[in-house]
Design a protein around this motif. Structure first.
Motif, PDB file in Angstrom:
ATOM      1  N   VAL A   1       0.825  -1.199   0.000  1.00  0.00           N
ATOM      2  CA  VAL A   1       0.000   0.000   0.000  1.00  0.00           C
ATOM      3  C   VAL A   1       0.866   1.259   0.000  1.00  0.00           C
ATOM      4  O   VAL A   1       0.488   2.278  -0.560  1.00  0.00           O
ATOM      5  CB  VAL A   1      -0.947  -0.005   1.228  1.00  0.00           C
ATOM      6  N   LEU A   2       2.036   1.182   0.602  1.00  0.00           N
ATOM      7  CA  LEU A   2       2.909   2.347   0.711  1.00  0.00           C
ATOM      8  C   LEU A   2       3.639   2.601  -0.608  1.00  0.00           C
ATOM      9  O   LEU A   2       3.910   1.673  -1.357  1.00  0.00           O
ATOM     10  CB  LEU A   2       3.928   2.121   1.835  1.00  0.00           C
ATOM     11  N   PRO A   3       3.980   3.857  -0.872  1.00  0.00           N
ATOM     12  CA  PRO A   3       4.704   4.156  -2.109  1.00  0.00           C
ATOM     13  C   PRO A   3       6.153   3.666  -2.055  1.00  0.00           C
ATOM     14  O   PRO A   3       6.732   3.533  -0.981  1.00  0.00           O
ATOM     15  CB  PRO A   3       4.649   5.684  -2.192  1.00  0.00           C
ATOM     16  N   GLY A   4       6.701   3.401  -3.216  1.00  0.00           N
ATOM     17  CA  GLY A   4       8.105   3.008  -3.321  1.00  0.00           C
ATOM     18  C   GLY A   4       8.270   1.541  -3.652  1.00  0.00           C
ATOM     19  O   GLY A   4       7.307   0.780  -3.670  1.00  0.00           O
ATOM     20  N   PRO A   5       9.509   1.151  -3.919  1.00  0.00           N
ATOM     21  CA  PRO A   5       9.792  -0.243  -4.292  1.00  0.00           C
ATOM     22  C   PRO A   5       9.524  -1.203  -3.140  1.00  0.00           C
ATOM     23  O   PRO A   5       9.983  -0.991  -2.013  1.00  0.00           O
ATOM     24  CB  PRO A   5      11.276  -0.231  -4.647  1.00  0.00           C
TER      25      PRO A   5
END
Length: 186
Positions: free
Chosen positions: A58-62
């Motif tokens: 759910v969180l942004p980023g790789p």
């Protein structure tokens, strides 16, 4: 002090393995993370891993660096998070630096094309197995009908709108799911 060295050594080895053996991008590396965290080092159980993976998605980023950071943080706080991410990204950083000057030559190599063609089905199956685990988790929480509806709705929405918006919509629903499912009771 000896226990601290052991934890850092375990984190280093686990993250090096995920960094070296992880082919095909973040989601396809998750079975490797699961093996290290759950089966090899017993840092968490299957349910905790699945929950962590769901939150990390759910969180942004790789996804791979988020999982590396989380595992390191759980073991040794912020220093552990930095340590884990460093060792996870080191192999690909070295490989990129070594191969960047040969990119044009390698992209036309029949050997490289053969390697990619041979590994692609493995990556596909790893993603399919991870998808199955997510579907099973959704089924356990939502039941068959709602899981089916959610999957179809997600597929349609992902075709028309940005994935971040789809995730946000499903997060909003998730916060209200049990209230809705129980007819307004909470």
């Amino acid at each position: 002090m000896e226990q601290t060295k052991k934890v850092y050594l375990e984190l280093m080895l686990a993250m090096l393995r995920t960094g070296i053996l992880g082919f095909g991008g973040g989601p396809s590396v998750m079975p490797l993370f699961q093996h290290e965290a759950v089966k090899k080092y017993h840092w968490m159980n299957e349910a905790d891993f699945d929950n962590t993976l769901a939150i990390a998605n759910v969180l942004p980023g790789p996804i791979a660096t988020k999982m590396a950071a989380h595992l390191g943080y759980e073991r040794k706080g912020w220093l552990g998070a930095i340590w884990s991410v460093f060792w996870h990204i080191l192999p690909s950083t070295i490989a990129m630096a070594a191969f960047i000057s040969m990119a044009n030559v390698l992209s036309h190599s029949t050997i490289v094309q053969g390697i990619i063609a041979a590994v692609t089905p493995v990556v596909f199956m790893m993603l399919l197995l991870m998808g199955y685990r997510f579907a099973k988790k959704a089924y356990e929480g939502l039941g068959f009908i709602l899981t089916l509806i959610a999957c179809v709705l997600a597929a349609v929405l992902l075709y028309y709108i940005h994935p971040a918006l789809v995730i946000f919509i499903f997060i909003i629903y998730g916060t209200q799911h049990y209230r809705v499912a129980k007819g307004g009771a909470k």
